[in-house]
Scaffold this active site. Structure first.
Site, PDB file in Angstrom:
ATOM      1  CG  HIS A 178      52.599  36.327  75.006  1.00 14.10           C
ATOM      2  ND1 HIS A 178      53.998  37.567  74.339  1.00 14.10           N
ATOM      3  CD2 HIS A 178      52.282  36.646  73.805  1.00 14.10           C
ATOM      4  CE1 HIS A 178      53.138  37.974  73.501  1.00 14.10           C
ATOM      5  NE2 HIS A 178      51.781  37.337  73.222  1.00 14.10           N
TER       6      HIS A 178
ATOM      7  NE  ARG B 112      53.252  42.345  63.278  1.00 12.75           N
ATOM      8  CZ  ARG B 112      52.418  42.107  63.753  1.00 12.75           C
ATOM      9  NH1 ARG B 112      50.777  43.056  63.065  1.00 12.75           N
ATOM     10  NH2 ARG B 112      52.462  41.780  64.739  1.00 12.75           N
TER      11      ARG B 112
ATOM     12  CD  GLN C 142      53.305  43.149  68.575  1.00 12.14           C
ATOM     13  OE1 GLN C 142      54.051  42.707  69.086  1.00 12.14           O
ATOM     14  NE2 GLN C 142      52.037  43.342  67.585  1.00 12.14           N
TER      15      GLN C 142
ATOM     16  CB  CYS D 259      53.339  35.090  70.824  1.00 13.21           C
ATOM     17  SG  CYS D 259      52.795  35.412  69.816  1.00 13.21           S
TER      18      CYS D 259
ATOM     19  CG  HIS E 276      48.254  36.115  72.231  1.00 12.79           C
ATOM     20  ND1 HIS E 276      49.488  35.776  71.635  1.00 12.79           N
ATOM     21  CD2 HIS E 276      47.999  35.288  72.569  1.00 12.79           C
ATOM     22  CE1 HIS E 276      49.600  35.274  71.394  1.00 12.79           C
ATOM     23  NE2 HIS E 276      49.137  34.307  71.521  1.00 12.79           N
TER      24      HIS E 276
ATOM     25  CG  ASP F  11      53.365  41.552  72.818  1.00 17.57           C
ATOM     26  OD1 ASP F  11      52.211  41.802  73.208  1.00 17.57           O
ATOM     27  OD2 ASP F  11      54.226  40.229  71.642  1.00 17.57           O
TER      28      ASP F  11
ATOM     29  CE  LYS G 228      40.530  40.314  67.446  1.00 17.03           C
ATOM     30  NZ  LYS G 228      41.214  41.000  66.585  1.00 17.03           N
TER      31      LYS G 228
END
Length: 659
Positions: free
Chosen positions: A406, A384, A402, A355, A532, A404, A486
């Site tokens: 945004h 991570r 991911q 992000c 997200h 991912d 979320k």
RNA sequence: GCUGCUGUAGCUCAGAGGUAGAGCACUCCCUUGGUAAGGGAGAGGUCGAGAGUUCGAUUCUCUCCAGCAGCACCA
């Protein structure tokens, strides 16, 4: 004294004295019912046969036929029976709590020596002995002081702590199984003999923190499973074997998909077969994203701590980040890290999330409200530092990618973007073989940022979006992120396990922290919202789920080796190569197997390797220009012309979005 | 990270205070075999890493690393 009226499920009502127990009610109906009774349901609440009823109520007498109640009682009684068995064998062991869980129960004990597998056998035998004693189960309500004094006298400190945690106005209920006694809210069976002695099994022992708190003592937890009869237990044990067969770690090795090794814990070495699945899935997602109005980007792996400080990750997430120190004075010439020049050391971190980098892309150049919503997607590789105990095959890893994205948008675009995403996601899940999924809607947590009005607005927008696309959801109050509510999306796999994959989170916080803005119609700089979102979650985990869902027998379009063409005699080798070439020309992943082995051997090996289609070619096929097709898991074979086979398999190899 | 267990050949696993074994896989030879293992021979291991005890350790002890189960974690 006036009587009370109890209404039975058939609608009939009868009068009883106040304080009548369900046991007495059952007795008043018939002796056989009284004997068969296990509990009651009073005004919808599960009720012990010994608990008095003081007011008009609806009542149902439960027997072993009532599955929900029967299983709860069996499992709950077994928890007590196990605790009693343990204390009968080892009187010095302290007892704590023992709740019913899915399929069984557990009980936590405080004991110095670890329980061994042999101990479990001994406990199980003792439990059967207790069941056969058919001890009556009785109950009483105790005064708080008496209960505390009792447990202090018996040196059961955990029980004392439990009592102190129970709100003062709640009655403390004690249960006896014969002479053994435990604090318990009930209900329980009439006597221990009502527990089926052959339908339970102690499964494992593991550590568990007292009251789930990692700062408290570690106890030993014994898990058991229990059912109404022997057959149900057997069926469950078979299910466990099935799950073990599907284990992606085992299949990953057998299918030669990937490996992991101790030099890179929690990170995947993808082999050609596994990487084929990965890239096929990624290509698919890339096409879906383009069609869905996303712009794909790519951002750096190693980023200076300044950005993480600005985003807030340095404060809140640092212990989960891989930190990299680089001495910039070395300029690549000095390889001895020990003589780093502190003054010139720059601290970076591998990105744990995409992000902040996506905001950097958004921040380049002035954005207009006309640019919104702007959907930036990245197959973002993240690292991570997960706790060692959390790692699990490729499902929970330290390095992953991911799917991912945004979405930068205005507040009044949130609802539409949310609805649009749910449709987008549903389409993908359907094509990937998961037509049903569950939405969980997590709302404002206790610790949060932002105004109540803003939370009201955003929560409303999400809820309206779910309704607009006509889907059900489960509310999870207080489970949202600190910055916004979320939606989480859960898949259920072929053997009933549930996986959280997709997510959709509203975030006004990060654009604020990282100074994102756009020019609104009124000419003023305005903060965008950031959404997200992910569909698969991570490729690593999702591929693990796919492997377990299909027990390795992946859908044809995802299979790494779709077809093996095997020769039966070596005179057919040339033809085999011709068949492979014809398939490859049409985009089918085909391989030749012309080894000096019998066809039985080749069939077995490729079946174990989960190749969906084997084409066998002997002299007959060479002469007819045909193939003998055998599908994984099927015994029969079909002889078809080469031409029709290539066409059919090429069609089957087409990803669902292109079909 | 915590508790417990485990670490021996590519895989699955035996084994012992005196430096190791099986089956499958692998290589070679024989075999050309019609849908889930044809036969023979051979090669292959610093017994997870380090330290200690011992005349001697892969075996016993300790520390570390990794894996497994569960807990905690998954902002």
């Amino acid at each position: 004294m006036s009587q009370i009226s109890l209404t039975f499920p058939d609608g009939n009502a009868r009068s009883y004295n106040p304080g009548v127990t369900p046991a007495e009610v059952a007795e008043s109906i018939s002796k056989s019912l009284a004997k068969k009774a296990i509990s009651a349901t009073v005004n919808g609440r599960h009720w012990d046969l010994q608990w008095p009823i003081d007011a008009d109520s609806t009542i149902n007498i439960n027997t072993m036929q009532d599955d929900t109640q029967a299983l709860e009682l069996i499992r709950h009684d077994l928890a007590h029976i196990m605790a009693r068995a343990v204390q009968e064998i080892w009187p010095e062991v302290r007892v704590t709590i023992g709740p019913v869980i899915e399929k069984g129960w557990y009980y936590d004990f405080d004991r110095k020596e670890p329980f061994t597998p042999e101990d479990l056998g001994a406990i199980e035998a003792k439990m059967k002995e207790i069941i056969n004693r058919r001890d009556p189960v009785t109950t009483e309500i105790w005064e708080r002081d008496r209960a505390i004094a009792y447990y202090q006298a018996n040196n059961e400190p955990y029980k004392v702590e439990l009592i102190n945690a129970i709100p003062g106005d709640e009655p403390l209920r004690m249960y006896w199984h014969g002479h053994w006694q435990d604090l318990c809210r009930g209900p329980h069976l009439q006597h221990t003999g009502q527990v089926p002695a052959d339908a339970f099994k102690l499964m494992s022992v593991a550590g568990a923190y007292w009251r789930g708190d990692s700062t408290r003592p570690m106890l030993q937890r014994i898990y058991g499973v229990a059912f109404k009869n022997r057959n149900d237990l057997k069926a469950y044990l078979t299910f466990l074997e099935e799950a073990e067969k599907r284990d992606h770690r085992k299949l990953g090795r057998e299918m030669d998909l990937f490996h992991m090794q101790e030099e890179a814990p929690g990170q995947v070495f993808w082999h050609p077969n596994g990487w084929s699945i990965y890239t096929t899935l990624q290509d698919y997602m890339r096409r879906k994203q383009r069609a869905g109005g996303y712009h794909e980007i790519n951002t750096p792996q190693v980023v200076d701590r300044k950005l993480w400080e600005a985003s807030g990750h340095w404060d809140k997430y640092q212990h989960h980040m891989f930190i990299v120190e680089v001495d910039e004075s070395r300029d690549g010439e000095n390889d001895d890290a020990a003589i780093k020049d502190k003054a010139q050391t720059r601290i970076n971190a591998l990105k744990p999330m995409n992000c902040p980098c996506h905001v950097q892309v958004f921040n380049q150049g002035l954005k207009s409200y006309r640019d919104l919503p702007l959907r930036l997607a990245e197959f973002g590789s993240c690292a991570r530092f997960e706790p060692s105990g959390a790692l699990h095959g490729i499902m929970r890893v330290r390095g992953f990618t991911q799917d991912d994205a945004h979405i930068f948008c205005t507040e009044d675009q949130i609802q539409e973007e949310c609805a649009r995403f749910i449709d987008f996601l549903a389409d993908i899940y359907r094509e990937l073989g998961f037509p049903d999924f569950e939405i969980r809607f997590a709302t404002r947590p206790e610790k949060r940022v932002g105004t109540e009005e803003s939370w009201d607005y955003v929560e409303n927008a999400l809820e309206n979006a779910i309704k607009a696309v006509g889907r059900d959801y489960v509310l999870e109050p207080g489970d949202g992120a600190f910055y916004g509510p979320k939606l989480d999306f859960y898949l259920t796999d072929a053997i009933g396990r549930v996986w959280q994959c997709g997510t959709f989170q509203v975030d006004p916080n990060l654009p604020e922290r990282l100074g994102a803005s756009y020019i609104a119609p009124n000419g003023e700089k305005t903060r965008p919202f950031m959404l997200h979102r992910a569909c698969l979650g991570s490729f690593e985990r999702f591929i693990g789920i796919l492997i377990e869902e299909h027990a390795g027998k992946l859908p044809f379009w995802l299979a790494p080796r779709q077809v093996v063409v095997a020769s039966i005699v070596s005179d057919a080798d040339d033809y085999v190569h011709e068949v492979v070439a014809a398939l490859r020309a049409k985009g089918v992943q085909a391989e030749a197997d012309i080894r000096n082995e019998k066809i039985n051997y080749k069939v077995r090996e490729h079946s174990v390797g989960k190749v969906p289609v084997i084409l066998a070619c002997g002299m007959k096929e060479v002469e007819d220009r045909s193939v003998s097709l055998r599908r994984l898991g099927e015994k029969q074979t079909r002889v078809q012309t080469l031409e029709e086979t290539v066409a059919a398999l090429a069609a089957e190899a087409t990803p669902p979005d292109l079909a």
